[in-house]
Design a protein around this motif. Sequence first.
Motif, mmCIF file in Angstrom:
data_model
loop_
_atom_site.group_PDB
_atom_site.id
_atom_site.type_symbol
_atom_site.label_atom_id
_atom_site.label_comp_id
_atom_site.label_asym_id
_atom_site.label_seq_id
_atom_site.Cartn_x
_atom_site.Cartn_y
_atom_site.Cartn_z
ATOM 1 N N GLU A 77 0.832 -1.203 0.000
ATOM 2 C CA GLU A 77 0.000 0.000 0.000
ATOM 3 C C GLU A 77 0.867 1.253 0.000
ATOM 4 O OE1 GLU A 77 -3.276 0.314 -0.394
ATOM 5 O OE2 GLU A 77 -3.265 -1.854 -0.720
ATOM 6 N N LYS A 82 2.181 1.750 -3.443
ATOM 7 C CA LYS A 82 1.119 2.263 -4.310
ATOM 8 C C LYS A 82 0.920 3.760 -4.091
ATOM 9 C CE LYS A 82 -1.639 -1.985 -4.808
ATOM 10 N NZ LYS A 82 -2.951 -2.617 -4.489
ATOM 11 N N ASP A 83 0.879 4.183 -2.810
ATOM 12 C CA ASP A 83 0.669 5.597 -2.499
ATOM 13 C C ASP A 83 1.830 6.453 -3.005
ATOM 14 O OD1 ASP A 83 -1.731 5.024 -1.363
ATOM 15 O OD2 ASP A 83 -1.061 5.188 0.717
ATOM 16 N N VAL A 109 1.292 6.858 -6.656
ATOM 17 C CA VAL A 109 0.214 7.815 -6.905
ATOM 18 C C VAL A 109 0.718 9.235 -6.697
ATOM 19 C CG1 VAL A 109 -1.998 8.667 -6.048
ATOM 20 C CG2 VAL A 109 -1.650 6.210 -6.369
ATOM 21 N N ARG A 158 2.951 10.351 -9.595
ATOM 22 C CA ARG A 158 2.171 10.634 -10.807
ATOM 23 C C ARG A 158 1.444 11.976 -10.680
ATOM 24 N NH1 ARG A 158 1.255 4.921 -11.006
ATOM 25 N NH2 ARG A 158 -0.628 5.133 -9.716
ATOM 26 N N MET A 159 0.863 12.241 -9.503
ATOM 27 C CA MET A 159 0.152 13.502 -9.322
ATOM 28 C C MET A 159 1.112 14.689 -9.309
ATOM 29 S SD MET A 159 -3.016 12.959 -9.432
ATOM 30 C CE MET A 159 -3.535 14.602 -8.958
ATOM 31 N N THR A 161 1.807 15.376 -12.798
ATOM 32 C CA THR A 161 0.612 15.957 -13.421
ATOM 33 C C THR A 161 0.504 17.440 -13.109
ATOM 34 O OG1 THR A 161 -0.610 13.874 -13.359
ATOM 35 C CG2 THR A 161 -1.908 15.894 -13.501
ATOM 36 N N GLU A 205 -6.186 12.597 -13.969
ATOM 37 C CA GLU A 205 -6.758 11.351 -13.458
ATOM 38 C C GLU A 205 -6.495 11.255 -11.959
ATOM 39 O OE1 GLU A 205 -6.369 6.489 -14.009
ATOM 40 O OE2 GLU A 205 -5.146 7.853 -15.218
ATOM 41 N N ILE A 206 -7.574 11.199 -11.176
ATOM 42 C CA ILE A 206 -7.458 11.102 -9.719
ATOM 43 C C ILE A 206 -7.651 9.643 -9.317
ATOM 44 C CG2 ILE A 206 -8.261 11.965 -7.513
ATOM 45 C CD1 ILE A 206 -7.113 14.085 -9.349
ATOM 46 N N GLN A 207 -6.569 8.941 -9.057
ATOM 47 C CA GLN A 207 -6.645 7.539 -8.665
ATOM 48 C C GLN A 207 -6.937 7.386 -7.177
ATOM 49 O OE1 GLN A 207 -2.788 6.124 -9.994
ATOM 50 N NE2 GLN A 207 -3.683 5.314 -11.870
ATOM 51 N N LYS A 208 -6.502 8.358 -6.391
ATOM 52 C CA LYS A 208 -6.695 8.296 -4.953
ATOM 53 C C LYS A 208 -6.578 9.698 -4.396
ATOM 54 C CE LYS A 208 -5.234 5.520 -0.959
ATOM 55 N NZ LYS A 208 -4.251 4.522 -0.465
ATOM 56 N N TRP A 250 -4.751 19.095 -4.090
ATOM 57 C CA TRP A 250 -4.976 17.643 -4.044
ATOM 58 C C TRP A 250 -4.486 17.146 -2.693
ATOM 59 C CZ3 TRP A 250 -0.994 13.663 -4.396
ATOM 60 C CH2 TRP A 250 -1.519 12.360 -4.438
#
Length: 247
Positions: free
Chosen positions: A34, A37-38, A41, A44-45, A48, A73-76, A88
């Motif tokens: 996890e 993954k965070d 994310v 990527r943000m 962006t 794209e907001i994944q989380k 964000w």
Amino acid sequence: MKRKAQLWISAVLYVLIIVAVIVIVIEALTPVIEDLKDKAVYNRMKDTFLTVNDYIRDVSSEGKGSQRTVPIEIQKGSLKVENNQVEWQLGTEASILEPRTQVELGNLIVVANGDVDAYETNDSTFVLKNSRVLFEFYKYGAIDSLSNQTNVSGTILPYTGANIIRRVAFIKGEDEFNVSPSYSFFVPPDTSSTLLRGYTILPRSGSDLGKANLIAHVNSTNYEYDIVFTLESQADYIEADLVKDLS
């Protein structure tokens, strides 16, 4: 029959032990996965938002009518747009930044555990506030218009070292508890009652910041300098720094 039963029990125990080990490994690895993954994310943000900032600069340089379509794209997490800012937020246990850290990448600001709000009130005062304390300052003059007084709620106050901070409060939940110690900021031979000229300014307003500053510019008969007040997230105190040469 007895031996077969023993073999069957051994086989069952063996299977149960394997299953238990697999469960333990999965439970141990899940937080790690996890966190990874965070972090992905977040990266990527961040890329962006840097791209969005480039688009904004391009559009502003091209003049009226220029526009771009920017896919986000907001994944989380959650995204909001207010006060001319795009924000964000991501709640995570991953060690992406150290607590109370603020990193500035041009117009992109990344904050960990940011809980500081900085704003101007309708009463012509400035406020620095976090989840623990609130500091309210009188507003004097402007950068291009030095002043020696302010008008708050119909009351004229002179600009002195004792009239920079208006109010201090401790915060618990939704409640504020005012405290009434006396504050004064001056450099001898000036005193707390020396009439000053200058201004107070909030360099940057916003919410959920890692820290925020208020600058009190002081021009007395003896010196000219700035006092920079800094409130950091989750701090129960404020820092005051003298940042100009007194010579």
